[in-house]
Design a protein around this motif. Structure first.
Motif, PDB file in Angstrom:
ATOM      1  N   PHE A  11       6.279  -1.659   0.594  1.00 31.20           N
ATOM      2  CA  PHE A  11       4.887  -1.606   0.140  1.00 31.20           C
ATOM      3  C   PHE A  11       4.217  -2.971   0.296  1.00 31.20           C
ATOM      4  CE2 PHE A  11       1.668  -0.631  -3.315  1.00 31.20           C
ATOM      5  CZ  PHE A  11       1.039   0.378  -2.596  1.00 31.20           C
ATOM      6  N   GLN A  12       4.974  -4.020   0.015  1.00 32.90           N
ATOM      7  CA  GLN A  12       4.466  -5.391   0.193  1.00 32.90           C
ATOM      8  C   GLN A  12       4.127  -5.650   1.670  1.00 32.90           C
ATOM      9  OE1 GLN A  12       7.162  -8.424  -1.263  1.00 32.90           O
ATOM     10  NE2 GLN A  12       5.889 -10.073  -0.460  1.00 32.90           N
ATOM     11  N   ALA A  13       4.984  -5.154   2.567  1.00 30.14           N
ATOM     12  CA  ALA A  13       4.732  -5.300   4.008  1.00 30.14           C
ATOM     13  C   ALA A  13       3.420  -4.617   4.390  1.00 30.14           C
ATOM     14  CB  ALA A  13       5.892  -4.719   4.817  1.00 30.14           C
ATOM     15  N   CYS A  14       3.145  -3.467   3.779  1.00 28.59           N
ATOM     16  CA  CYS A  14       1.872  -2.761   4.039  1.00 28.59           C
ATOM     17  C   CYS A  14       0.687  -3.606   3.582  1.00 28.59           C
ATOM     18  CB  CYS A  14       1.846  -1.418   3.310  1.00 28.59           C
ATOM     19  SG  CYS A  14       3.022  -0.220   3.981  1.00 28.59           S
ATOM     20  N   HIS A  15       0.835  -4.294   2.459  1.00 25.99           N
ATOM     21  CA  HIS A  15      -0.236  -5.164   1.954  1.00 25.99           C
ATOM     22  C   HIS A  15      -0.475  -6.348   2.893  1.00 25.99           C
ATOM     23  CE1 HIS A  15      -1.668  -3.567  -1.836  1.00 25.99           C
ATOM     24  NE2 HIS A  15      -0.425  -3.196  -2.120  1.00 25.99           N
ATOM     25  N   VAL A  16       0.601  -6.891   3.456  1.00 28.33           N
ATOM     26  CA  VAL A  16       0.452  -7.990   4.428  1.00 28.33           C
ATOM     27  C   VAL A  16      -0.348  -7.503   5.633  1.00 28.33           C
ATOM     28  CG1 VAL A  16       1.681  -9.570   5.983  1.00 28.33           C
ATOM     29  CG2 VAL A  16       2.580  -9.155   3.683  1.00 28.33           C
ATOM     30  N   CYS A  17      -0.055  -6.281   6.076  1.00 31.52           N
ATOM     31  CA  CYS A  17      -0.783  -5.691   7.212  1.00 31.52           C
ATOM     32  C   CYS A  17      -2.239  -5.428   6.857  1.00 31.52           C
ATOM     33  CB  CYS A  17      -0.135  -4.383   7.647  1.00 31.52           C
ATOM     34  SG  CYS A  17       1.432  -4.602   8.491  1.00 31.52           S
ATOM     35  N   GLN A  18      -2.493  -5.095   5.594  1.00 31.96           N
ATOM     36  CA  GLN A  18      -3.874  -4.832   5.169  1.00 31.96           C
ATOM     37  C   GLN A  18      -4.717  -6.102   5.305  1.00 31.96           C
ATOM     38  OE1 GLN A  18      -4.450  -4.109   0.980  1.00 31.96           O
ATOM     39  NE2 GLN A  18      -6.126  -2.666   1.323  1.00 31.96           N
ATOM     40  N   ALA A  19      -4.108  -7.259   5.002  1.00 29.93           N
ATOM     41  CA  ALA A  19      -4.823  -8.531   5.118  1.00 29.93           C
ATOM     42  C   ALA A  19      -5.047  -8.916   6.581  1.00 29.93           C
ATOM     43  CB  ALA A  19      -4.046  -9.627   4.389  1.00 29.93           C
ATOM     44  N   GLN A  20      -4.142  -8.488   7.465  1.00 30.39           N
ATOM     45  CA  GLN A  20      -4.265  -8.756   8.911  1.00 30.39           C
ATOM     46  C   GLN A  20      -4.140  -7.413   9.637  1.00 30.39           C
ATOM     47  OE1 GLN A  20      -4.709 -11.725  10.402  1.00 30.39           O
ATOM     48  NE2 GLN A  20      -4.544 -13.017   8.600  1.00 30.39           N
ATOM     49  N   PRO A  21      -5.228  -6.640   9.731  1.00 32.03           N
ATOM     50  CA  PRO A  21      -5.145  -5.260  10.256  1.00 32.03           C
ATOM     51  C   PRO A  21      -4.457  -5.137  11.617  1.00 32.03           C
ATOM     52  CG  PRO A  21      -7.321  -5.675   9.338  1.00 32.03           C
ATOM     53  CD  PRO A  21      -6.599  -6.985   9.331  1.00 32.03           C
ATOM     54  N   ARG A  22      -4.526  -6.161  12.434  1.00 34.18           N
ATOM     55  CA  ARG A  22      -3.875  -6.104  13.751  1.00 34.18           C
ATOM     56  C   ARG A  22      -2.366  -5.861  13.609  1.00 34.18           C
ATOM     57  NH1 ARG A  22      -5.257  -8.602  18.822  1.00 34.18           N
ATOM     58  NH2 ARG A  22      -3.409  -8.736  20.096  1.00 34.18           N
ATOM     59  N   LEU A  23      -1.798  -6.327  12.481  1.00 30.39           N
ATOM     60  CA  LEU A  23      -0.354  -6.169  12.259  1.00 30.39           C
ATOM     61  C   LEU A  23       0.046  -4.704  12.092  1.00 30.39           C
ATOM     62  CD1 LEU A  23       0.416  -9.182   9.883  1.00 30.39           C
ATOM     63  CD2 LEU A  23       1.104  -8.939  12.264  1.00 30.39           C
ATOM     64  N   PHE A  24      -0.890  -3.857  11.642  1.00 35.75           N
ATOM     65  CA  PHE A  24      -0.585  -2.427  11.554  1.00 35.75           C
ATOM     66  C   PHE A  24      -0.326  -1.852  12.943  1.00 35.75           C
ATOM     67  CE2 PHE A  24      -2.307  -1.417   7.141  1.00 35.75           C
ATOM     68  CZ  PHE A  24      -1.107  -0.893   6.705  1.00 35.75           C
ATOM     69  N   PRO A  66      -1.486   4.594   1.794  1.00 34.70           N
ATOM     70  CA  PRO A  66      -2.015   4.961   0.468  1.00 34.70           C
ATOM     71  C   PRO A  66      -1.841   3.816  -0.538  1.00 34.70           C
ATOM     72  CG  PRO A  66       0.104   6.024   0.844  1.00 34.70           C
ATOM     73  CD  PRO A  66      -0.217   5.289   2.109  1.00 34.70           C
ATOM     74  N   PHE A  67      -2.798   2.880  -0.505  1.00 35.68           N
ATOM     75  CA  PHE A  67      -2.674   1.687  -1.347  1.00 35.68           C
ATOM     76  C   PHE A  67      -2.900   1.975  -2.829  1.00 35.68           C
ATOM     77  CE2 PHE A  67      -3.382  -0.569   2.718  1.00 35.68           C
ATOM     78  CZ  PHE A  67      -2.262  -1.402   2.664  1.00 35.68           C
ATOM     79  N   HIS A  68      -3.308   3.207  -3.151  1.00 37.91           N
ATOM     80  CA  HIS A  68      -3.478   3.537  -4.569  1.00 37.91           C
ATOM     81  C   HIS A  68      -2.137   3.600  -5.278  1.00 37.91           C
ATOM     82  CE1 HIS A  68      -2.800   7.382  -2.524  1.00 37.91           C
ATOM     83  NE2 HIS A  68      -2.222   7.763  -3.642  1.00 37.91           N
ATOM     84  N   LEU A  69      -1.042   3.676  -4.502  1.00 38.28           N
ATOM     85  CA  LEU A  69       0.278   3.680  -5.131  1.00 38.28           C
ATOM     86  C   LEU A  69       0.535   2.302  -5.735  1.00 38.28           C
ATOM     87  CD1 LEU A  69       2.361   5.427  -2.318  1.00 38.28           C
ATOM     88  CD2 LEU A  69       1.312   6.479  -4.303  1.00 38.28           C
ATOM     89  N   ASN A  70       1.018   2.285  -6.950  1.00 39.58           N
ATOM     90  CA  ASN A  70       1.350   0.989  -7.563  1.00 39.58           C
ATOM     91  C   ASN A  70       2.563   1.155  -8.461  1.00 39.58           C
ATOM     92  OD1 ASN A  70       0.431   2.025 -10.095  1.00 39.58           O
ATOM     93  ND2 ASN A  70      -1.667   1.645  -9.390  1.00 39.58           N
ATOM     94  N   THR A  71       2.926   0.072  -9.136  1.00 39.67           N
ATOM     95  CA  THR A  71       4.166   0.099  -9.925  1.00 39.67           C
ATOM     96  C   THR A  71       3.929   0.540 -11.371  1.00 39.67           C
ATOM     97  OG1 THR A  71       3.829  -2.261 -10.241  1.00 39.67           O
ATOM     98  CG2 THR A  71       5.404  -1.605  -8.570  1.00 39.67           C
ATOM     99  N   SER A  72       2.909   1.370 -11.582  1.00 41.13           N
ATOM    100  CA  SER A  72       2.638   1.795 -12.963  1.00 41.13           C
ATOM    101  C   SER A  72       3.621   2.852 -13.447  1.00 41.13           C
ATOM    102  CB  SER A  72       1.204   2.337 -13.062  1.00 41.13           C
ATOM    103  OG  SER A  72       1.036   3.414 -12.163  1.00 41.13           O
ATOM    104  N   GLY A  73       4.495   3.299 -12.529  1.00 43.47           N
ATOM    105  CA  GLY A  73       5.529   4.264 -12.918  1.00 43.47           C
ATOM    106  C   GLY A  73       5.094   5.695 -12.674  1.00 43.47           C
ATOM    107  N   GLY A  74       6.059   6.569 -12.707  1.00 42.07           N
ATOM    108  CA  GLY A  74       5.766   7.992 -12.513  1.00 42.07           C
ATOM    109  C   GLY A  74       5.941   8.429 -11.079  1.00 42.07           C
ATOM    110  N   LEU A  75       6.423   9.643 -10.904  1.00 40.18           N
ATOM    111  CA  LEU A  75       6.595  10.185  -9.553  1.00 40.18           C
ATOM    112  C   LEU A  75       5.260  10.632  -8.991  1.00 40.18           C
ATOM    113  CD1 LEU A  75       9.804  12.308 -10.061  1.00 40.18           C
ATOM    114  CD2 LEU A  75       9.549  10.511  -8.376  1.00 40.18           C
TER     115      LEU A  75
END
Length: 592
Positions: free
Chosen positions: A349-362, A582-591
């Protein structure tokens, strides 16, 4: 205006430009007034040289400090056109062309950037620095479009030009850059020729200490990557050791040794020292991962990521994000091998966030991210999701070696799901005897393992042994420890199935020892289960109890981690196969 003499006009230009610079460098800067001052210069009807320079300054400031891209482009184009036929303002002429081309490229208009750069290259031969810089820039555009042939031609021409201009340093930068692209395009013959020529030149060159050492680091990084791409983990060790010594040398050189000498054509830098350090950490992680030293890979990844965070606070260079995502890709695989799925999915998920900051990485790393999600889903026994992730990764993959790796894991998924038809459809693509699309020793060895695994699932034990012995031979030749431990434990399982307890124990015991060193929790779990049965058969109750205790411990650890991971909302990433992450996913818990 008619009454102002030329000397007074010169003073007016100087005053307005000076005032503009004061506004630009003020704290905080006043960009609006800076722009007004520069625009006021045009009201004085300046001579073409001053007009061209002012257009360049305005274009540059509008681009850097505002969102007014169209006006920035107009000013830069005016600067380029005005200065095209003027002498003694090469810095204005070529900087305008270079910056305008960069803007076109960033807007996805490389068809506008390329002819502009070609025109600038054609008229810049009397300005060696700019000629070389523009060649590098155009080669970079071709490389980003995967037109490696055109990029290599430009870099080869640049090497010849720099040599004629008497710059061995810049000649070597062109040669090594060409070697890097040849490595990416998998032209093994030309890679060897180019690196061999560059290596000889570096050894005999007596230039500035920092320049020489940075060229040596560039050369050794390429050499190490060349070996690793071929899966030659053992053969690479001398080059890797040399690289680690070289980076220590360069970090100890004093700043006064950074002086590059009087030649303007030498004023290029491959990478800053700090970025080189991160890159050496990265290739060390790549080696540790392939060799099966997970603890070492983890240690160097932590150091590299810490260094990247420090550097990003000073300057968030896109290259740092590229290094960061590659480190995350490797450490995720380590976590999965070590049985730490909870951290693995968070790092994906962290890797996805890095790509979000530099869209070319996606674009460049999308396939790898979906491959990691497939591996994670496999480790969680979510086979349908793994199947979908690997198919998504294959669609995005532009690398034959990555596609081969994905297909081998997909084949294992089909074996575990009992989808014999799906496996047979992949057979030709993963047959080691037909594997012409890779030069990788480790991938070929892995392919023999997958063939052995299939034969084992079908109880064709003699055939399975033949494949696995081939895997072992190749794995031992290049110290591929994880592949060795997997092959040994599977051979042990086969011998146990055949009722040959002694031979089984001869395989499983070293597999367990090697898996402990890696550490590979899944192989340890498998091996402890076999050893438990072997000691029971031999009547060694004490050892049987010990293996039973170990097996319970590994099982408990993996089950706890499995449960924790399934509770994370990031676990829902395994359902993502198309569209934006889907960046709405976070560590708030729950399936999900």
């Amino acid at each position: 205006m008619a009454g102002i003499g030329s000397e007074n006009l010169d003073n007016c230009y100087a005053a307005l430009i000076g005032l503009a610079e004061n506004y630009r460098t003020a704290s905080p800067p006043n960009i609006r007034l800076c722009i007004h001052c520069l625009q006021a210069v045009f009201a004085l009807k300046p001579p073409p040289k001053i007009e061209a320079r002012t257009h360049l300054q305005l274009g540059s400031i509008l681009y850097s400090h505002t969102k007014n891209v169209d006006d920035a482009k107009k000013h830069l184009l005016a600067s380029w056109q005005l200065s095209a036929n003027l002498s003694h303002i090469d810095d204005v002429k070529f900087e305008a062309a270079s910056l305008l081309a960069s803007m076109h490229e960033k807007q996805g208009q490389s068809s506008e950037a390329k002819p502009l750069l070609l025109q600038a290259i054609e008229v810049s031969k009397q300005s060696p620095f700019w000629h070389c810089r523009l060649l590098f820039q155009l080669a970079q555009i071709h490389a980003s479009e995967l037109d490696f042939q055109a990029a290599c031609q430009l870099l080869g021409g640049g090497a010849d030009f720099a040599a004629a201009a008497g710059s061995q340093y810049t000649t070597l930068l062109f040669l090594l850059s060409k070697g890097m692209l040849l490595l990416i395009s998998k032209d093994a013959v030309q890679v060897n020729e180019t690196l061999s020529r560059a290596g000889s030149m570096i050894e005999t060159w007596t230039g500035h200490a920092v320049q020489k050492e940075s060229l040596k680091v560039f050369f050794l990084v390429l050499q190490v990557c060349h070996y690793l791409a071929a899966g030659q983990v053992k053969s690479v060790k001398p080059a890797l050791k040399q690289l680690q010594q070289s980076i220590q040398t360069i970090t100890q050189l004093h700043s006064d040794e950074d002086h590059v000498g009087p030649k303007e054509v030498d004023m290029f830098q491959w990478l800053p020292k700090e970025h080189m350090c991160v890159l050496v950490y990265l290739v060390t992680v790549m080696h540790s991962m392939q060799a099966g030293y997970m603890d070492k890979a983890q240690k160097y990844t932590d150091k590299a990521l810490m260094q990247i965070e420090k550097l990003k606070m000073l300057d968030a260079h896109p290259l740092l994000s590229a290094f960061q995502i590659m480190l995350l890709e490797h450490i995720v695989m380590c976590r999965l091998i070590m049985g730490n799925k909870t951290t693995a999915i968070q790092e994906i998920f962290q890797a996805c966030h890095v790509c979000q900051a530099q869209p070319r990485l996606f674009t460049t790393h999308g396939s790898q991210i979906h491959t990691l999600l497939g591996l994670y889903a496999m480790s969680m026994n979510c086979m349908e999701a793994a199947d979908a992730q690997f198919h998504t990764a294959l669609k995005l993959s532009e690398s034959s070696d990555l596609s081969l790796f994905i297909n081998m894991n997909l084949a294992i998924v089909y074996l575990r799901m009992g989808k014999q038809q799906g496996f047979m459809a992949l057979l030709d693509r993963i047959d080691p005897d037909k594997m012409e699309q890779t030069n990788s020793h480790s991938l070929k060895a892995s392919a023999y393992y997958v063939q052995g695994l299939q034969a084992f699932f079908q109880s064709r034990f003699n055939e399975a042994k033949r494949y696995l012995r081939e895997t072992l031979k190749m794995a031992n030749a290049e110290d591929l420890n994880r592949l060795t431990s997997c092959s040994l434990v599977l051979l042990g399982h086969i011998f146990l199935s055949l009722g040959n307890s002694r031979e089984s124990q001869n395989m499983v015991t070293p597999a367990m020892q090697l898996a402990g060193k890696i550490p590979d929790v899944h192989v340890q779990l498998w091996a402890s289960s076999l050893l438990k049965d072997l000691y029971r058969l031999s009547g060694d109750m004490a050892q049987e109890e010990e293996e039973c205790r170990q097996h319970t411990s590994f099982s408990k650890s993996l089950l706890e981690d499995h449960f924790q991971s399934s509770q994370l909302s990031e676990h829902g990433l395994i359902q993502w196969t198309e569209g934006a992450c889907p960046f709405h996913l976070n560590t708030s818990g729950g399936l999900i």
